[in-house]
Design a protein around this motif. Sequence first.
Motif, short mmCIF file in Angstrom:
data_model
loop_
_atom_site.label_atom_id
_atom_site.label_comp_id
_atom_site.label_asym_id
_atom_site.label_seq_id
_atom_site.Cartn_x
_atom_site.Cartn_y
_atom_site.Cartn_z
N PRO A 14 -11.74 -38.99 57.20
CA PRO A 14 -12.59 -39.76 56.28
C PRO A 14 -12.01 -41.14 55.98
CG PRO A 14 -11.50 -37.96 55.12
CD PRO A 14 -11.18 -37.80 56.57
N GLY A 15 -12.86 -42.13 56.11
CA GLY A 15 -12.46 -43.50 55.83
C GLY A 15 -11.69 -44.17 56.96
N LYS A 16 -11.25 -43.39 57.94
CA LYS A 16 -10.48 -43.96 59.05
C LYS A 16 -11.31 -44.08 60.33
CE LYS A 16 -6.03 -42.36 57.39
NZ LYS A 16 -4.87 -41.50 57.65
N PHE A 17 -12.41 -43.37 60.39
CA PHE A 17 -13.29 -43.42 61.55
C PHE A 17 -14.70 -43.67 61.01
CE2 PHE A 17 -15.88 -41.67 65.02
CZ PHE A 17 -15.26 -42.23 66.13
N VAL A 18 -15.02 -44.94 60.84
CA VAL A 18 -16.29 -45.33 60.27
C VAL A 18 -17.23 -45.76 61.39
CG1 VAL A 18 -17.43 -46.90 58.66
CG2 VAL A 18 -15.12 -46.07 58.17
N VAL A 19 -18.37 -45.12 61.47
CA VAL A 19 -19.35 -45.42 62.51
C VAL A 19 -20.44 -46.29 61.91
CG1 VAL A 19 -21.00 -44.45 64.15
CG2 VAL A 19 -18.86 -43.23 63.65
N GLN A 20 -20.50 -47.54 62.36
CA GLN A 20 -21.50 -48.46 61.83
C GLN A 20 -22.76 -48.49 62.69
OE1 GLN A 20 -19.48 -52.19 61.27
NE2 GLN A 20 -18.21 -51.37 59.64
N GLU A 21 -22.60 -48.30 63.99
CA GLU A 21 -23.76 -48.27 64.89
C GLU A 21 -23.68 -46.98 65.71
OE1 GLU A 21 -24.63 -51.90 67.06
OE2 GLU A 21 -23.22 -52.96 65.76
N PRO A 22 -24.18 -45.86 65.14
CA PRO A 22 -24.03 -44.55 65.78
C PRO A 22 -24.57 -44.47 67.21
CG PRO A 22 -24.98 -44.34 63.59
CD PRO A 22 -24.89 -45.79 63.89
N THR A 23 -25.73 -45.05 67.46
CA THR A 23 -26.32 -44.96 68.80
C THR A 23 -25.48 -45.71 69.82
OG1 THR A 23 -28.52 -44.83 67.80
CG2 THR A 23 -28.43 -45.35 70.14
N ARG A 24 -25.02 -46.87 69.45
CA ARG A 24 -24.18 -47.66 70.36
C ARG A 24 -22.86 -46.96 70.64
NH1 ARG A 24 -22.41 -53.92 69.41
NH2 ARG A 24 -21.34 -54.14 71.40
N LEU A 25 -22.24 -46.40 69.60
CA LEU A 25 -20.99 -45.67 69.77
C LEU A 25 -21.20 -44.45 70.66
CD1 LEU A 25 -17.97 -45.36 68.96
CD2 LEU A 25 -18.78 -43.88 67.11
N LEU A 26 -22.26 -43.70 70.40
CA LEU A 26 -22.56 -42.52 71.21
C LEU A 26 -22.79 -42.90 72.67
CD1 LEU A 26 -23.10 -39.49 71.36
CD2 LEU A 26 -25.45 -39.94 70.64
N ASP A 27 -23.49 -43.98 72.91
CA ASP A 27 -23.74 -44.43 74.28
C ASP A 27 -22.43 -44.75 75.00
OD1 ASP A 27 -26.48 -44.19 73.93
OD2 ASP A 27 -26.81 -46.34 73.58
N SER A 28 -21.54 -45.47 74.31
CA SER A 28 -20.29 -45.86 74.97
C SER A 28 -19.38 -44.66 75.22
CB SER A 28 -19.56 -46.94 74.17
OG SER A 28 -19.12 -46.44 72.93
N TRP A 29 -19.31 -43.73 74.27
CA TRP A 29 -18.49 -42.54 74.48
C TRP A 29 -19.11 -41.64 75.56
CZ3 TRP A 29 -14.54 -40.04 71.08
CH2 TRP A 29 -13.84 -40.99 70.33
N GLU A 30 -20.43 -41.61 75.62
CA GLU A 30 -21.10 -40.77 76.61
C GLU A 30 -20.80 -41.25 78.03
OE1 GLU A 30 -25.47 -38.81 77.44
OE2 GLU A 30 -25.40 -40.81 76.56
#
Length: 118
Positions: A18-34
Amino acid sequence: MERRQIAELLDSIQSSYPGKFVVQEPTRLLDSWERVLQKQDYEKVMRNFYRHLESSVFPPTIADLVKKRPLDRMDSIPSVDETLEYLRLIESKSEISEEAAYSIEESKAQIRKILGRS
């Protein structure tokens, strides 16, 4: 890994740190990790994630999750039994030069000193 599994992993990371892994753009993050994780084995990634949870106060990177095995310095240090077996193997070889024999004896002396068997 499937997209749904990656999304669940990201959610687990966020709730575990908590507080150390903040996701501001979930779709973009998911796309890059995918792009990277889609070729990875889900079970292996999750094992690495749980190991990471036990050893780090910082969120894992993709590299932490996909590496073959977390680094463990103790794995690189031979046990006493492994060392003794290696020494027996060396001693059983009869075709060695004098220089090699001397080097082996020096190494054995150092090992005995480390093991407290001077």
